[in-house]
Design a protein around this motif. Structure first.
Motif, PDB file in Angstrom:
ATOM      1  N   TYR A  17       0.804  -1.218   0.000  1.00 37.58           N
ATOM      2  CA  TYR A  17       0.000   0.000   0.000  1.00 37.58           C
ATOM      3  C   TYR A  17       0.837   1.268   0.000  1.00 37.58           C
ATOM      4  O   TYR A  17       1.652   1.493   0.864  1.00 37.58           O
ATOM      5  CB  TYR A  17      -0.932   0.021   1.217  1.00 37.58           C
ATOM      6  CG  TYR A  17      -1.962  -1.041   1.163  1.00 37.58           C
ATOM      7  CD1 TYR A  17      -3.132  -0.859   0.430  1.00 37.58           C
ATOM      8  CD2 TYR A  17      -1.766  -2.252   1.802  1.00 37.58           C
ATOM      9  CE1 TYR A  17      -4.071  -1.854   0.362  1.00 37.58           C
ATOM     10  CE2 TYR A  17      -2.704  -3.260   1.730  1.00 37.58           C
ATOM     11  CZ  TYR A  17      -3.861  -3.055   1.008  1.00 37.58           C
ATOM     12  OH  TYR A  17      -4.789  -4.044   0.927  1.00 37.58           O
ATOM     13  N   ASP A  24      -0.198   4.345   0.457  1.00 34.08           N
ATOM     14  CA  ASP A  24      -0.514   5.320   1.499  1.00 34.08           C
ATOM     15  C   ASP A  24       0.267   4.994   2.768  1.00 34.08           C
ATOM     16  O   ASP A  24       0.632   5.870   3.531  1.00 34.08           O
ATOM     17  CB  ASP A  24      -2.022   5.401   1.760  1.00 34.08           C
ATOM     18  CG  ASP A  24      -2.629   4.042   1.986  1.00 34.08           C
ATOM     19  OD1 ASP A  24      -2.089   3.054   1.444  1.00 34.08           O
ATOM     20  OD2 ASP A  24      -3.637   3.951   2.698  1.00 34.08           O
ATOM     21  N   GLU A  25       0.548   3.697   2.976  1.00 34.35           N
ATOM     22  CA  GLU A  25       1.375   3.328   4.122  1.00 34.35           C
ATOM     23  C   GLU A  25       2.826   3.699   3.861  1.00 34.35           C
ATOM     24  O   GLU A  25       3.520   4.214   4.731  1.00 34.35           O
ATOM     25  CB  GLU A  25       1.247   1.829   4.395  1.00 34.35           C
ATOM     26  CG  GLU A  25      -0.131   1.460   4.897  1.00 34.35           C
ATOM     27  CD  GLU A  25      -0.286  -0.029   5.141  1.00 34.35           C
ATOM     28  OE1 GLU A  25       0.680  -0.780   4.960  1.00 34.35           O
ATOM     29  OE2 GLU A  25      -1.406  -0.425   5.514  1.00 34.35           O
ATOM     30  N   PRO A  78      -1.293   6.136  -5.105  1.00 35.17           N
ATOM     31  CA  PRO A  78      -2.157   6.836  -4.158  1.00 35.17           C
ATOM     32  C   PRO A  78      -3.091   7.800  -4.906  1.00 35.17           C
ATOM     33  O   PRO A  78      -2.723   8.311  -5.962  1.00 35.17           O
ATOM     34  CB  PRO A  78      -1.195   7.613  -3.266  1.00 35.17           C
ATOM     35  CG  PRO A  78       0.161   7.210  -3.646  1.00 35.17           C
ATOM     36  CD  PRO A  78       0.122   6.418  -4.892  1.00 35.17           C
ATOM     37  N   VAL A 111       2.129  13.000  -2.520  1.00 32.55           N
ATOM     38  CA  VAL A 111       1.347  12.031  -1.770  1.00 32.55           C
ATOM     39  C   VAL A 111       0.493  12.707  -0.704  1.00 32.55           C
ATOM     40  O   VAL A 111      -0.319  12.071  -0.056  1.00 32.55           O
ATOM     41  CB  VAL A 111       2.248  10.979  -1.090  1.00 32.55           C
ATOM     42  CG1 VAL A 111       2.882  10.092  -2.145  1.00 32.55           C
ATOM     43  CG2 VAL A 111       3.314  11.650  -0.250  1.00 32.55           C
ATOM     44  N   HIS A 112       0.685  14.023  -0.535  1.00 33.29           N
ATOM     45  CA  HIS A 112      -0.056  14.708   0.518  1.00 33.29           C
ATOM     46  C   HIS A 112      -1.254  15.449  -0.060  1.00 33.29           C
ATOM     47  O   HIS A 112      -1.110  16.274  -0.952  1.00 33.29           O
ATOM     48  CB  HIS A 112       0.849  15.666   1.273  1.00 33.29           C
ATOM     49  CG  HIS A 112       2.039  14.979   1.842  1.00 33.29           C
ATOM     50  ND1 HIS A 112       1.949  14.104   2.888  1.00 33.29           N
ATOM     51  CD2 HIS A 112       3.342  15.010   1.475  1.00 33.29           C
ATOM     52  CE1 HIS A 112       3.152  13.624   3.147  1.00 33.29           C
ATOM     53  NE2 HIS A 112       4.009  14.149   2.304  1.00 33.29           N
ATOM     54  N   GLU A 113      -2.403  15.149   0.475  1.00 36.55           N
ATOM     55  CA  GLU A 113      -3.643  15.707  -0.050  1.00 36.55           C
ATOM     56  C   GLU A 113      -3.642  17.228   0.051  1.00 36.55           C
ATOM     57  O   GLU A 113      -3.990  17.938  -0.893  1.00 36.55           O
ATOM     58  CB  GLU A 113      -4.811  15.129   0.732  1.00 36.55           C
ATOM     59  CG  GLU A 113      -6.108  15.171  -0.022  1.00 36.55           C
ATOM     60  CD  GLU A 113      -7.150  14.309   0.670  1.00 36.55           C
ATOM     61  OE1 GLU A 113      -8.207  14.849   0.983  1.00 36.55           O
ATOM     62  OE2 GLU A 113      -6.887  13.118   0.891  1.00 36.55           O
TER      63      GLU A 113
END
Lengths: 621, 243
Positions: free
Chosen positions: A204, A206-207, A250, A270-272
């Motif tokens: 994953y 996100d991990e 992601p 990767v950061h929203e």
């Protein structure tokens, strides 16, 4: 034995070659180093050898060529084995098969007992380790009574009790529900903060994004290699390459890439929050007001009386003997049942109560069932083919009450129920025999059985000529699951009921399997699917039903059900990521019609409002 | 310690030859239950399935032991006075034995029993019996038992969903149905054992040599009290038997 020094090189793979006894080659020439204090995520699809790395590090396997140095000691040196293992904590994927003892404190003490630590010190370490994973007070509980997430915590405590300098997590979150996974990831972060070197093996992204360094492995017949190595942003932003490696990109990277395809130069991240800022910076103030897209067709929230394929009328269910009662019988102290359990999700497969469930499912619908573990999803599904009977209320299949034994018997044929991890129920010598089990039980003639088996295998895209004669146990995980699904389809059901159909599959197999379910639905089957993934439910289903504590709390078209983030959060669920992003963008002044989004449709709606000319906008990064 | 005392209790119940001695035993056992604060309900729940065994034994004795007044005759079945007495006596004795066993299992964790067994069998290592390994195996078996029960329940439901007839009738495809339950259970067991072996290795397991214990065996005053009580019970019993 002295503890490994800080600033040391903890792991060094030097031109490592490794293959398994069955002849499959994993590595031919692998180099990799990990330094003290790092937080490394090892990513890779199936067959990239990432789990083998964990075992090579812990001296559970030895390389055929090259060497693996851990804390500067060669893993092939027998005298170093215990030094390496006692300083390395290893946690495996399946919560059910790595615990040794029945009682938690014995479980945690197992490692240090093997090291010959004296009893007083053992006691101190057990308490310290349970403290670290937030499970003090559980010392005398049985390991069996715990949820998957709790079992993983106990496994971690067992490793911590050996006071390791490094922890290796081999897909430790893969079998947990979203809640258990989140809480375990937080624990891993904490362990790293406390000074432990962390190596996290995962599918994953996100991990992986939480780590300081991401190493991506690429499998090939000639041996797996490190394909990418760097900070999460640098690695995960190269989404195209990742996609080619069968890894799920992601959501934020995916959106950025879709926009890039549409000619908008937005750097993937990767950061929203960061993506949101970048998009706001790129916003074209002169964008014409968009014509509102066609209003999303909203399927009927409720169906017409009488027409439903299956109907729940005021159904309530309670389990006869609560599981806790059985557990208590073996306990010394009855108060153990009152401990704060259930904080990390509950064991899948156990039965939970239902209260006043009213639900009608029409012919050819695809209905999603959401709710966290323990909300009663599985119980509801097992009512659909008469495995469970309501304590009060009725379940009607095509208008007939399932309480009637003949109706219930028919239901076994018309309702195909696929359990979680259905490949665990494979048993026959050949795929053919396994798939034929259902039709034979129905008493079909041999030629009818044959036709049913071939049709079912075709339906799941397993070529009957290639697969029918093979043993189901030789197949890959994804193929096994397809074979198990075929075993249910062979009975030619009208209603297909799936409990977490994609659980535990790697990203690519997961997408394949869900596409298959979608195809089956398109071919005329009515489908009910329980899932933890809101994205999957939003994407695939006509209608979503949300359960909480055995009650239906929300039901309707996905866009209405997923509209209110606050309400979902209260019952432990989250909005599908594209929808959540759309709402945040709208708050920033973007004009986005309120409808349900996929990554593609969101990118399409967004692109015209962004300045394609990057020079016109001050670069954010 | 507890294990040894339980064994002693077992022996005592077996040594009781008169109803009076049995009554003495019963009194002590009931007191023991009182001390352990176990409710009759819990005991009943544990022993319920085993009662069938007790009743069967009693019935057999009733038929096989002859003598005294004959109360009832049906073909070769003769129920006599002595038969009835024997049945009642043996039934009670068996019940007491079960109560003793239940006393142990209700108050002691399986892990502790395993450890105790290992300690009691320790002398056997001299004759090369792998005592530690046996105890470890038993502990692991006990740890996985409830898990397999749960897994079997899921497999059963899944195969029921595929219209399996779980009648176990060997003439009606019952055998293949049995395979449909047993094979998945065994594959699951193999899968578990493979990882478990790795997990144990990873935690430096290397047999019983040099292992320490979270709960070392220690003789506490409670054990002393228990020993004294059992001692006094033995004396009472000897007296009662002689009476």
């Amino acid at each position: 034995m002295s503890a490994p020094e800080e600033r040391d090189q903890f792991v060094a793979f030097e031109s490592v070659a490794f293959d398994y006894e069955n002849g499959s080659t994993v590595f031919t020439d692998l180099d990799l180093t990990i330094t003290a204090g790092e937080y490394v995520a090892l990513l890779g699809g199936n067959g990239s050898g990432k789990s083998t790395i964990a075992k090579l590090i812990d001296a559970l396997l030895q390389p055929q060529e090259g060497r693996v140095l851990v804390f500067g000691r060669d893993t092939r040196d027998g005298t170093a084995t215990f030094y390496i293992r006692s300083n390395t904590g290893l946690v495996f994927q399946n919560p059910d098969d790595q615990l040794v003892a029945s009682i938690i404190e014995n479980e945690v003490a197992f490692g240090p007992e093997n090291l010959g630590i004296d009893a007083h010190e053992l006691r101190v370490r057990v308490e310290e380790a349970l403290d670290a994973v937030g499970m003090r007070g559980f010392e005398h509980q049985e390991t069996n009574a715990l949820s998957g997430g709790q079992k993983q915590r106990v496994a971690i405590a067992g490793a911590l009790a050996m006071r390791p300098a490094m922890m290796v997590f081999d897909e430790a979150t893969a079998m947990l529900d979203p809640r258990g996974r989140r809480s375990l990831m937080r624990l891993i972060d904490e362990l790293h903060h406390s000074g432990i070197t962390v190596i996290m093996i995962t599918h994953y992204m996100d991990e992986a994004a939480r780590a300081q360094r991401v190493v991506v492995l690429e499998g090939s017949d000639a041996g797996a290699q490190v394909a990418l190595d760097g900070t999460p942003d640098a690695v995960l932003a190269r989404a195209e390459e990742l996609r080619a490696l069968d890894l799920a990109v992601p959501f934020t990277c995916d959106l950025a890439l879709c926009l890039r395809d549409a000619g908008i130069p937005v750097g993937p991240t990767v950061h929203e929050e960061e993506l949101l800022q970048r998009l706001v910076a790129l916003r074209d103030p002169h964008a014409r007001e968009l014509p509102q897209g066609p209003p999303a067709s909203e399927p009927e929230g409720t169906s017409q009386q009488g027409a439903a394929l299956i109907r729940f009328e005021n159904v309530s269910y309670s389990y006869g003997e609560p599981a806790t009662k059985k557990a208590r019988r073996r306990h010394k102290t009855p108060e153990s049942a009152d401990l704060p359990e259930k904080a990390w999700g509950i064991e899948p497969g156990s039965s939970f109560a239902l209260h006043d469930v009213e639900l009608a499912i029409d012919h050819h619908e695809m209905v999603g069932l959401a709710g966290h573990t323990g909300s009663g999803k599985s119980t509801l599904l097992q009512h659909m083919n008469g495995l469970l009977h309501p304590r009060s209320g009725r379940v009607l299949l095509d208008g007939h009450d399932l309480a009637d034994r003949t109706v219930a018997r028919d239901a076994r044929r018309h309702v195909g129920l696929v359990f979680q991890y259905p490949e665990h129920q494979l048993f026959a010598a050949t795929v053919y025999d396994d798939v034929a089990f259902g039709p034979r039980n129905l008493g079909l003639a041999p030629e009818e059985v044959d036709a049913a088996v071939r049709r079912a295998l075709d339906q799941v895209n397993l070529d009957p000529d290639r697969f029918a004669a093979r043993s189901p146990f030789e197949l890959s995980g994804g193929q096994q699951r397809k074979a198990a699904l075929a075993g249910v389809l062979a009975m030619d059901p009208q209603l297909l009921v799936l409990d977490e159909p994609a659980a535990g599959l790697d990203p690519r197999t997961r997408q394949e399997f869900l596409a298959l379910v979608k195809e089956l639905h398109a071919s005329g089957l009515t489908v009910v699917m329980a899932s933890h993934s809101m994205e999957d439910l939003a994407r695939l289903c006509d209608r979503v039903v949300v359960l909480d504590k055995g009650r239906i709390v929300l039901a309707g078209a996905p866009q209405t059900v997923f509209e209110d983030p606050e309400r979902l959060r209260r019952i432990g669920l989250a909005q599908p990521a594209p929808l959540a992003m759309a709402q945040r963008l709208r708050a920033q002044g973007f004009v986005l019609p309120s409808r349900l989004y996929t990554v593609d449709s969101l990118a399409a709606a967004l692109a015209p409002q962004l300045a394609a000319d990057a020079a016109a906008v001050p670069a954010k990064d | 310690m507890k294990l040894t005392l339980t064994a002693a209790l077992f022996a005592l119940v077996l040594c009781a030859f008169t109803p009076f001695a049995l009554a003495v035993d019963a009194t002590f056992i009931i007191i023991a239950y009182g001390v352990a604060r176990i409710t009759p309900k819990e005991v009943a729940a544990t022993l319920w399935p085993l009662l069938v065994l007790v009743i069967m034994t009693a019935l057999l004795n009733m038929v096989f032991v002859q003598g005294g007044t004959v109360y009832f005759q049906l073909g070769i079945l003769v129920v006599s006075e002595e038969g009835l007495l024997a049945a009642a006596f043996l039934g009670c004795r068996l019940l007491l034995l079960l109560l003793v066993a239940a006393l142990l299992t209700l108050t002691t964790s399986t892990f502790a029993i395993t450890e105790a067994l290992e300690a009691v069998m320790r002398p056997l290592t001299m004759v090369h019996v792998p005592v530690h390994e046996l105890a470890m195996m038993m502990g692991i078996a006990l740890r996985f038992l409830p898990q397999f029960v749960a897994e079997l329940a899921i497999i059963r439901r899944a195969q029921l969903s595929r219209a399996a007839e779980l009648s176990f009738n060997p003439f009606k495809g019952g055998l293949s149905t049995l395979a449909a339950l047993i094979v998945p259970l065994f594959t699951s067991a193999f899968r578990h054992s493979e990882t478990l072996a790795f997990a144990m290795d990873a935690r430096c397991y290397h047999g019983g040599e040099g292992r320490t214990r979270l709960h070392p065996f220690a003789f506490t005053w409670r054990d002393g009290v228990a020993l004294a009580v059992i001692g006094s019970m033995t004396v009472c019993l000897v007296l009662a038997d002689m009476w």
